[in-house]
Design a protein around this motif. Structure first.
Motif, PDB file in Angstrom:
ATOM      1  N   ALA A 243       0.831  -1.208   0.000  1.00  0.00           N
ATOM      2  CA  ALA A 243       0.000   0.000   0.000  1.00  0.00           C
ATOM      3  C   ALA A 243       0.863   1.255   0.000  1.00  0.00           C
ATOM      4  O   ALA A 243       0.549   2.242  -0.662  1.00  0.00           O
ATOM      5  N   ASP A 260       0.217 -10.746  -4.574  1.00  0.00           N
ATOM      6  CA  ASP A 260      -0.046  -9.412  -5.130  1.00  0.00           C
ATOM      7  C   ASP A 260       0.694  -9.168  -6.442  1.00  0.00           C
ATOM      8  O   ASP A 260       0.438  -8.165  -7.118  1.00  0.00           O
TER       9      ASP A 260
ATOM     10  N   MET B 147      -6.337  -1.096   6.790  1.00  0.00           N
ATOM     11  CA  MET B 147      -6.010  -1.264   5.371  1.00  0.00           C
ATOM     12  C   MET B 147      -6.976  -0.462   4.501  1.00  0.00           C
ATOM     13  O   MET B 147      -6.587   0.126   3.497  1.00  0.00           O
ATOM     14  N   MET B 148      -8.257  -0.437   4.904  1.00  0.00           N
ATOM     15  CA  MET B 148      -9.252   0.319   4.129  1.00  0.00           C
ATOM     16  C   MET B 148      -8.945   1.820   4.185  1.00  0.00           C
ATOM     17  O   MET B 148      -9.032   2.527   3.175  1.00  0.00           O
ATOM     18  N   MET B 151      -6.180   2.409   1.855  1.00  0.00           N
ATOM     19  CA  MET B 151      -6.606   2.326   0.453  1.00  0.00           C
ATOM     20  C   MET B 151      -7.355   3.597   0.049  1.00  0.00           C
ATOM     21  O   MET B 151      -7.125   4.153  -1.024  1.00  0.00           O
ATOM     22  N   VAL B 155      -4.069   5.695  -1.034  1.00  0.00           N
ATOM     23  CA  VAL B 155      -3.879   5.190  -2.389  1.00  0.00           C
ATOM     24  C   VAL B 155      -4.802   5.891  -3.377  1.00  0.00           C
ATOM     25  O   VAL B 155      -4.363   6.395  -4.400  1.00  0.00           O
ATOM     26  N   TRP B 156      -6.116   5.953  -3.056  1.00  0.00           N
ATOM     27  CA  TRP B 156      -7.054   6.542  -4.019  1.00  0.00           C
ATOM     28  C   TRP B 156      -7.054   8.061  -3.983  1.00  0.00           C
ATOM     29  O   TRP B 156      -6.922   8.723  -5.003  1.00  0.00           O
ATOM     30  N   SER B 162       0.659   6.843   4.154  1.00  0.00           N
ATOM     31  CA  SER B 162       0.176   5.537   4.594  1.00  0.00           C
ATOM     32  C   SER B 162       1.051   4.910   5.661  1.00  0.00           C
ATOM     33  O   SER B 162       0.657   3.947   6.294  1.00  0.00           O
TER      34      SER B 162
END
Lengths: 533, 322
Positions: A243, A260, B147-148, B151, B155-156, B162
Motif C-alpha cells: 500500500a 499481489d 487497510m481500508m 486504500m 492510495v485513491w 500511509s
C-alpha cells in the motif's frame, strides 16, 4: 584547440553539476529492519545488505555473487598458504582519511571482539592465521592449511577506520587478540554514525523502528550513486508495504507478497523485477538406521535410498511452480542455484513420475506405503506451508499418507533442532554464492566441531561426499575446485540424501521510473536502484 | 492503612505470579539460539553464544538471575540489539503514547457529542444511525479497517501518508510529531484507526448516561424553570453523565497504550507494539519479558490507584478491605 577543450570541459562539468540540482531522493520500504549498522555485529541478510551502503569490504560480490574488487584492487594466492591483497590507493573514509592496510588489519582484529554479537562473523576469520602488511597498500593473509575460500570470506567483512578505535603503536595481528589496539569502536558508536566508512553513502540518521537515512558520498572511489538521499523505512507487514508503494509514500519495496504480484505487474505505474536467488527450498528426510519420530514403524523406511528417491519422484515441481509460486521459482535438481559456482549442469530436477515412485516403494518393501509427518515453517520462506501441503498431497497420492505440521519459524527451528521431524521442508541460502556452503551445512556428515553438517538434522552421512568436499575446500585451483564441488553435489543426489524442490525467485516492486538489478543474495541495496532510461 | 497495605501486597503478588508465568511461557516458545545464530556456525561458535546469553543454565537459575536483575532495576539486555530491554521499550514509548493520547482525544471529541445526541433522540433516524455506526466500530477488525483507511485516503485520494511517523520535534526532551505538519498528517490515519473502537465505546456509554440522566428530576426542574436547552445539556446533563465515561476511559487508556500493536503494524508506526511483535518473532526473550512485565506493572499501578480513590470516596470499601 586548448581553449576549445577547456570550454567543452567546463560545459560538460557544468552539466554534470547542474544535473543533480533537483534533489534525487529515493525511499525504500524494507521487509525487515537491520538490528545494527555495525558490519561485524549480526550476520543476517538485512544487516549485511544495509552496511554495504556505508562500509566496503576488501572483496565485493556482484549481483551474481561473483567476487569483484572492493578495497582490494586485486588478490592472488602466492602459495597455497599465502594470499596477497593489493589495496586501492584512491579510497578514503567519509571524513577524508585515506584508506590503508592498517585499517584493514584493524577491522580484521575487531571481528572476534564485538561484544554480545547475536551471530558473529568470527567464522569468516577462522582460517586467517597471520596478517602482514609489507607496505601501506599490500595485505598478506596466511592460513594454516590451503584455504581457497579466503577471498569469499573477506567479502563478508566490512572495513572500519583504525582511527575509530584507540590504537597505541603498531598493530600486530594475533589470533588470540591483536596487540597495539586499546579499544574498538562500539556497535552503538557505529549505529550513531560516529564511525565513517569508505562506502558509496554517508550516514545521516538511524531512528530505530522508523527510518535509516544516507546521503551520497561525493568522493566515493567507485561508481557514484544516482541518489542524493536514500531513506529506508521498515514496513514489515506485507499489505501495508504494498500500500505504501501504491500510495507513493515509498518508491521501491522489497519482497512484495507473491499473491499481489500479478496485480502489481499489471499496474502501468509500477515495475516488478525478479531474479533467481541463492536460496534452495528442499525437503530433508531422516535417513537414520533407527526408528524415527514422524513414522510409526519399528524400522525407518527413509533409511532406504529407494524410498527417498520415490518421495522425490512423487513431487510435481512444475505444478508447484505454476500453481503455488506464481512462476516465482525454478525447479531444482541440486542444492545450489543455476549458474552459481559449483552448479552441476548434469543434475536435472526429478521429473514427476508417480508410477515410478510407487514402483520404487514396492521394491523397497512398502507397496502400501506408510504414514509420515512433514514439518514446515509457515512464515519463513515464500509460500512455505502451501508448498508443504502440496508435497503432502503428492506423497499421499503415491501411497505415503502425509500430514503437514506447520508452525511459526521460531517454533519450527527449535523443534527441528530437537530432531522432532522425520521429514521437513526448509530453505538454504548459499551465503557464499557457491556450492560449498549448502554442501558443508546440509549434507555433509554431522561434525559440528569442524562446521560440517551444522544444519544436517537427518543423520545423512555419505563418506564419499565428505571426502570430495574436503578435497575441494583445500584446492586453490578454481577450475579443479569447481569440478570437485560438482562431483560432491552429484554424490548428494546419487542416493537422494536431500530432496531439492526449487530455487526461489526474489521479486522487487518499484515505480515505473526506476529499475533494479536483481541480486542473487536477495540484498536490497540503493546502489542497484537506478533511474529507468 | 491496613487497607492500603493489603492492596499493595495483592499487587505485588500479582506481579510476582506474572513474572513466573511470563518467564516460563516465553521460555517454552523456542530456543533463541536457533533463530539468532548463523546456520553455518560451527559448534564452538554455537556453544559460545549459548553460554554468553546464559541459556546453558537451568530454567530455575535463569529465572532467579532475572528476578535478581529486576530487583536491581535491570530487566535484561536484548539478544538482538545488545541494549537494555527497558531502554529499547522506553525509546519507543513516546511514539505509542502520542498515538494513544490522540486516539483517546478523538474518542472523546467525537464519541461524547454523538452519544449525547443518540441519547436525546433515541427514536429518531439520526439517533438510530449513530448507534448502527457504533456497532460497526465495535465489530470491524482493526487490521481490516486500517487497510481500508490506507486504500481510501492514501492510495485513491492521496491525501494522507500511509506509513511511518512524520517529522518530530523535541518537547521537553521528548520527540513528538504532532507539532509539525508532516507529523500531524502521519498521525491522523493511525489515530483514527486506533480510536475507532474506543469511539464506539464512548458513544454507547454517553448514550446510556444521557438516557438515564435525562429522566432525572433535576433535568425536568431545570427545563421547567425555563432554562435554555443548551444550558440544560451542557451544564446539567453533561456534568452528570460524564462520570462513568471518564472512569471507563481512564481504565481503557492503559490497554490503548499497551496493545496498539495492530495499528502500529498496519501503519508501520515506530512504537512499542511493533517492537513487541518483532521481538516475539525473533525470540528476543529479554524484550518480550520486559514488555510484558512493564505492562503488568502499568495495570497493577492503575488498579492500585483506582482502588485507593474508591476508598477515599467511599468509606464502606475501606472498612470491608480491612
Amino acid at each position: 584547440m586548448q581553449h576549445g577543450l577547456i570550454a567543452t570541459t567546463a560545459l560538460v562539468t557544468g552539466l554534470l553539476v547542474a544535473a543533480p540540482a533537483s534533489a534525487a531522493d529515493l525511499k525504500i520500504g524494507l521487509a525487515a529492519e537491520p538490528s545494527a549498522l555495525d558490519p561485524h555485529y549480526h550476520n543476517l541478510i538485512p544487516n549485511n545488505s544495509m552496511f554495504t551502503h556505508l562500509f566496503d569490504s576488501l572483496v565485493e560480490q556482484d549481483a551474481n555473487q561473483h567476487l569483484i574488487p572492493g578495497l582490494a584492487s586485486s588478490w592472488k594466492a602466492i602459495d597455497p598458504l599465502t594470499w596477497e591483497f593489493k589495496l586501492r590507493k584512491d579510497a578514503a573514509f567519509h571524513d577524508g582519511t585515506p584508506f590503508t592496510a592498517k585499517d584493514a588489519v584493524f577491522s580484521l582484529c575487531r571481528v572476534p571482539k564485538v561484544p554480545n554479537s547475536p551471530s558473529a562473523f568470527t567464522i569468516y576469520m577462522k582460517a586467517v592465521a597471520a596478517v602482514e602488511t609489507p607496505d601501506d597498500h599490500t595485505l598478506i593473509l596466511k592460513t594454516a592449511t590451503p584455504y581457497p575460500m579466503l577471498p569469499t570470506d573477506m567479502s563478508t567483512l566490512g572495513i572500519l577506520p583504525a582511527k575509530s578505535g584507540k590504537v597505541a603503536g603498531p598493530i600486530v595481528f594475533k589470533k588470540t587478540g591483536c596487540e597495539g589496539i586499546e579499544a574498538y569502536p562500539s556497535t552503538e558508536d557505529i549505529n550513531a554514525g560516529k564511525v565513517p566508512g569508505t562506502g558509496p553513502f554517508v550516514f545521516k540518521e538511524f531512528v530505530k523502528g522508523d527510518r535509516i537515512v544516507f546521503t551520497r558520498n561525493p568522493n566515493f572511489w567507485g561508481a557514484k550513486s544516482a541518489w542524493d538521499t536514500v531513506t529506508f523505512k521498515p514496513i514489515p507487514a506485507d499489505g501495508p508495504r504494498v500500500a505504501a508503494l501504491l500510495a507513493g509514500d515509498v518508491d521501491f519495496i522489497e519482497n512484495p507478497p507473491s499473491q499481489d504480484l500479478p496485480k502489481l505487474r499489471k499496474d502501468a505505474k509500477l515495475r516488478v523485477v525478479d531474479g533467481l536467488s541463492n536460496r534452495t527450498i528442499y525437503v530433508a528426510l531422516d535417513s537414520a538406521d533407527a526408528p524415527t519420530p514422524g513414522i510409526k514403524l519399528p524400522k525407518n523406511p527413509l533409511h532406504d535410498a529407494r524410498v527417498r528417491k520415490a518421495l522425490s519422484l512423487a513431487i510435481d515441481r512444475k505444478a508447484i511452480r505454476a500453481k503455488i509460486m506464481g512462476g516465482q521459482s525454478e525447479p531444482a535438481g541440486q542444492i545450489i542455484s543455476t549458474g552459481l559456482y559449483g552448479y552441476n549442469p548434469a543434475l536435472k530436477p526429478d521429473s514427476f513420475d508417480p508410477k515410478g515412485a510407487k514402483k520404487l516403494l514396492a521394491e523397497a518393501g512398502y507397496p502400501n506405503g506408510f504414514e509420515i509427518v512433514l514439518g514446515s515453517p509457515n512464515d519463513r520462506y515464500m509460500n512455505d506451508e502451501k508448498i508443504a501441503q502440496a508435497i503432502a498431497q503428492y506423497w499421499t497420492r503415491a501411497g505415503v499418507k502425509t500430514r503437514v505440521d506447520a508452525t511459526t519459524k521460531s517454533v519450527f527451528f527449535s523443534r527441528r533442532g530437537k530432531r522432532e521431524f522425520s521429514a521437513y521442508l526448509a530453505g538454504w541460502g548459499a551465503g557464499t554464492g557457491e556450492a560449498s556452503s549448502p554442501l558443508k551445512s546440509l549434507v555433509a556428515c554431522r561434525k559440528p566441531e569442524i562446521g560440517y553438517g551444522t544444519t544436517n538434522y537427518t543423520n545423512y552421512c555419505n563418506p564419499k561426499l565428505d571426502a570430495t568436499l574436503t578435497e575441494a575446500l583445500a584446492t586453490i585451483d578454481d577450475k579443479k575446485r569447481e569440478g570437485l564441488l560438482q562431483q560432491a553435489l552429484a554424490e548428494a543426489q546419487s542416493d537422494t540424501g536431500i530432496v531439492p524442490i526449487h530455487y526461489e525467485k526474489t521479486p522487487w516492486a518499484m515505480k515505473k521510473s526506476l529499475t533494479y538489478t536483481p541480486r542473487v543474495d536477495q540484498y536490497t541495496v540503493a546502489m542497484e536502484v537506478k533511474p529507468a532510461k | 492503612m491496613g487497607y492500603v497495605l493489603n492492596r499493595l501486597i495483592q499487587g505485588l503478588t500479582v506481579i510476582a505470579a506474572m513474572a513466573g508465568l511470563v518467564f516460563v511461557g516465553v521460555y517454552a516458545i523456542g530456543n533463541p539460539v536457533d533463530m539468532l545464530i548463523s546456520p553455518e556456525a560451527d559448534q564452538a561458535e554455537i556453544d559460545a553464544t549459548i553460554a554468553r546469553l546464559g541459556l546453558d543454565k537451568p530454567l530455575l537459575e535463569q529465572f532467579l538471575n532475572f528476578v535478581s536483575g529486576v530487583l536491581h532495576g535491570d530487566f535484561g539486555t536484548s539478544f538482538i540489539y545488545n541494549e537494555p530491554a527497558v531502554r529499547l521499550i522506553l525509546d519507543r514509548f513516546p511514539a505509542t503514547l502520542e498515538l494513544a493520547v490522540s486516539a483517546v482525544l478523538i474518542a472523546i471529541l467525537v464519541g461524547i457529542p454523538l452519544g449525547v445526541i443518540a441519547g436525546l433522540i433515541p427514536d429518531k433516524p439520526a439517533g438510530r444511525s449513530i448507534m448502527a455506526v457504533s456497532i460497526l466500530g465495535f465489530s470491524l477488525p482493526t487490521f481490516w479497517v486500517g487497510m481500508m483507511l490506507i486504500m481510501i485516503f492514501s492510495v485513491w485520494l492521496g491525501w494522507l501518508p500511509s506509513t511511518g511517523r512524520g517529522e518530530t520535534v523535541e518537547l521537553f526532551g521528548i520527540p513528538v510529531s504532532f507539532l509539525t505538519a508532516s507529523g500531524l498528517k502521519h498521525l491522523l490515519l493511525p489515530a483514527i484507526n486506533l480510536a475507532l473502537f474506543k469511539t464506539s465505546l464512548v458513544i454507547r456509554l454517553a448514550r446510556a448516561g444521557t438516557r438515564e440522566v435525562v429522566g432525572q428530576d433535576y433535568i425536568k426542574f431545570a427545563r421547567a424553570k425555563g432554562l435554555p436547552e443548551s444550558r440544560v445539556i451542557l451544564v446539567h446533563l453533561l456534568k452528570n453523565m460524564m462520570i462513568p465515561v471518564v472512569t471507563v476511559l481512564g481504565l481503557e487508556f492503559g490497554s490503548v497504550v499497551a496493545f496498539a500493536v495492530v495499528t502500529e503494524t498496519v501503519f508501520a508506526w515506530p512504537g512499542m507494539g511493533r517492537l513487541l511483535i518483532s521481538s516475539i518473532v525473533q525470540l528476543d526473550r529479554p524484550v518480550i519479558v520486559a514488555y510484558l512485565m512493564l505492562t503488568v506493572l502499568l495495570f497493577v499501578i492503575v488498579n492500585f490507584v483506582v482502588d485507593l480513590l474508591y476508598a477515599l470516596l467511599d468509606p464502606r470499601v475501606r472498612r470491608k478491605g480491612a
